[in-house]
Design an enzyme around this catalytic site. Structure first.
Site, PDB file in Angstrom:
ATOM      1  N   ASP A 119     -93.926  34.937  65.965  1.00  0.00           N
ATOM      2  CA  ASP A 119     -95.439  34.652  66.338  1.00  0.00           C
ATOM      3  C   ASP A 119     -96.358  34.837  65.196  1.00  0.00           C
ATOM      4  O   ASP A 119     -97.435  34.455  65.302  1.00  0.00           O
ATOM      5  CB  ASP A 119     -95.796  35.572  67.661  1.00  0.00           C
ATOM      6  CG  ASP A 119     -95.579  37.027  67.573  1.00  0.00           C
ATOM      7  OD1 ASP A 119     -94.866  37.530  66.340  1.00  0.00           O
ATOM      8  OD2 ASP A 119     -95.659  37.638  68.394  1.00  0.00           O
ATOM      9  N   ASP A 128     -93.773  41.443  63.162  1.00  0.00           N
ATOM     10  CA  ASP A 128     -94.505  40.411  64.614  1.00  0.00           C
ATOM     11  C   ASP A 128     -95.879  40.293  64.213  1.00  0.00           C
ATOM     12  O   ASP A 128     -96.789  41.233  63.731  1.00  0.00           O
ATOM     13  CB  ASP A 128     -94.005  41.125  65.625  1.00  0.00           C
ATOM     14  CG  ASP A 128     -94.580  40.584  67.112  1.00  0.00           C
ATOM     15  OD1 ASP A 128     -93.667  39.889  67.727  1.00  0.00           O
ATOM     16  OD2 ASP A 128     -95.824  40.663  67.421  1.00  0.00           O
ATOM     17  N   HIS A 172     -93.959  46.862  71.895  1.00  0.00           N
ATOM     18  CA  HIS A 172     -95.497  47.358  72.351  1.00  0.00           C
ATOM     19  C   HIS A 172     -95.019  48.664  73.522  1.00  0.00           C
ATOM     20  O   HIS A 172     -96.054  49.320  73.621  1.00  0.00           O
ATOM     21  CB  HIS A 172     -95.959  46.229  72.942  1.00  0.00           C
ATOM     22  CG  HIS A 172     -96.699  45.239  71.960  1.00  0.00           C
ATOM     23  ND1 HIS A 172     -97.148  45.535  71.008  1.00  0.00           N
ATOM     24  CD2 HIS A 172     -96.385  44.084  72.108  1.00  0.00           C
ATOM     25  CE1 HIS A 172     -97.405  44.537  70.064  1.00  0.00           C
ATOM     26  NE2 HIS A 172     -97.024  43.467  70.975  1.00  0.00           N
ATOM     27  N   HIS A 218     -98.360  41.112  66.094  1.00  0.00           N
ATOM     28  CA  HIS A 218     -98.920  41.975  66.685  1.00  0.00           C
ATOM     29  C   HIS A 218     -98.578  43.516  66.349  1.00  0.00           C
ATOM     30  O   HIS A 218     -97.162  43.710  65.839  1.00  0.00           O
ATOM     31  CB  HIS A 218     -99.140  41.994  68.436  1.00  0.00           C
ATOM     32  CG  HIS A 218     -99.249  40.531  68.815  1.00  0.00           C
ATOM     33  ND1 HIS A 218     -98.707  39.816  69.488  1.00  0.00           N
ATOM     34  CD2 HIS A 218    -100.528  40.027  69.055  1.00  0.00           C
ATOM     35  CE1 HIS A 218     -99.352  38.765  69.647  1.00  0.00           C
ATOM     36  NE2 HIS A 218    -100.626  38.993  69.664  1.00  0.00           N
TER      37      HIS A 218
END
Length: 388
Positions: free
Chosen positions: A282, A190, A154, A192
């Site tokens: 995740d 991931d 990120h 996200h």
């Protein structure tokens, strides 16, 4: 590390070089209500921030003592240098992190805390990932795994986001390009959107960034990107950032379908000479930060697809970079399964403690077909292969 010279597996088997440094455990993220760091005053038990050292300790231990251990060898690394950081991040941003560290730390953005020890851990995470990429490029091994925290995908060139300070994968991709690689494919699973990596190469046609994630949208100033299908890149990079936002609860079969129907054709057409596999557990069935319901079987299948793509395009070369995964136990199991898949082992080495998780494929199939149609219409280099 005392055991970094662990004997490699037999020459006839697959082999993964794991890069790790204990200093990354020094990043302390605090306690509170989930990732807020807030104590409301009316709870007797505060929980650790989800990105805590326990999650990585279990990943480390399952690889060292689990059944996959004979297929791994261990390597140490060194912190990234300022010059290396500036290959992806701006001077102003790096200076702000250094200043925050000198002042004893601060909350950089929502949920993202730089405390005493965090900056050194971040430098080690970046350096560990760069060391792993260098090991591949120098011809010492074809598959390397950077077990790192803080995570990085990120972190954008100019700002932190989502527990991430430095973009570990992005730095490694840029290093590969600077070292002579012509085309690098980044596959991010991931839960996200890997918005920081995408942002770093948004205008480049030398890097194909593909992100499979839950359809979460933007979450504020630190994460303005939505992860939607229309964020395709700009200029020369148009069409080389492919987002695959999947419905909540997509599960094993839905992820495998997305990989087969969208990711594989895109990578085949792009034909990279280096693969970077960005993994986050995740997306698993019990992660507190995701809703995608993958089990060990799903991660194993994705790993096998990545193995096949690398065999066909990058001479088997794969850099694996750790990102999220916040269920302290199940994340470790899912990592184990992911690496089993990358090794293309014929049979599972470790059984799933969950055993079975129900899923409905129909929503995922509908979403993936819609994404394929969109790519066929607007992405030039995919128009001929998206329906294959």
């Amino acid at each position: 590390m005392s055991d970094q010279q662990q004997k490699p597996p037999p020459a006839t088997s697959g082999h993964i070089n794991v890069f790790w440094d204990d200093g990354m455990l020094d990043h302390y993220t605090g306690e509170g209500v989930f990732d807020s760091g807030i104590n409301p005053g009316f709870l007797d038990v505060l929980e650790k921030h989800p990105e805590n050292s326990d999650r990585v300790r279990n990943m480390l231990s399952i690889l060292k003592r689990g059944p996959i251990s004979p297929f791994l060898s261990w390597h140490s690394s060194t912190p990234a240098t300022l010059t290396q950081l500036l290959s992806f991040h701006t001077q102003e941003y790096i200076d702000s992190l250094i200043e925050a560290d000198k002042n004893g730390g601060k909350m950089i953005c929502s949920g993202t805390f730089l405390n005493i020890g965090s900056w050194n851990a971040a430098l080690l995470a970046a350096g560990t990932t760069l060391s792993a990429m260098k090991y591949i490029l120098d011809g010492h091994g074809k598959i390397c795994y950077a077990l790192v925290r803080p995570p990085g995908h990120h972190a954008q060139p100019t700002q932190a986001d989502g527990y991430c300070f430095l973009n570990n994968a992005g730095l490694a991709v840029q290093y590969a390009l600077d070292s002579g690689c012509k085309r690098v494919a980044v596959i991010d699973i991931d839960v996200h959107y890997g918005n920081g990596t995408a942002e770093g190469f948004y205008r480049s046609d030398k890097v194909l960034t593909v992100s499979l994630h839950m359809n979460h949208g933007s979450w504020g100033p630190s994460h303005p990107q939505t992860g939607g299908i229309n964020e395709l890149g700009e200029g020369a990079g148009f069409g080389y950032n492919l987002n695959i936002p999947l419905p909540n609860g997509t599960g094993d079969n839905g992820y495998k379908y997305a990989m087969t129907e969208v990711v594989v054709p895109a990578v085949r057409k792009f034909d990279p000479d280096m693969m970077v596999f960005v993994v986050g557990q995740d997306s698993s069935a019990f992660d507190p930060n995701g809703r995608q319901c993958l089990t060990m079987e799903g991660y194993r299948d994705i790993g096998k697809i990545i193995h096949s793509l690398a065999d066909n395009h990058s001479n088997g070369r794969i850099l694996i970079v750790q990102e999220g995964g916040y269920h302290v136990t199940y994340s470790a199991y899912c990592l184990h399964a992911t690496l089993e898949g990358v090794l293309n082992l014929p049979n599972p080495l470790l059984s799933d403690p969950i055993g079975y998780y129900p899923e409905d494929d129909s929503f995922a199939v509908k979403a993936v077909e819609s994404i394929k149609r969109h790519h066929k219409q607007v992405v030039p280099f995919l128009r001929e292969v998206v329906n294959h």
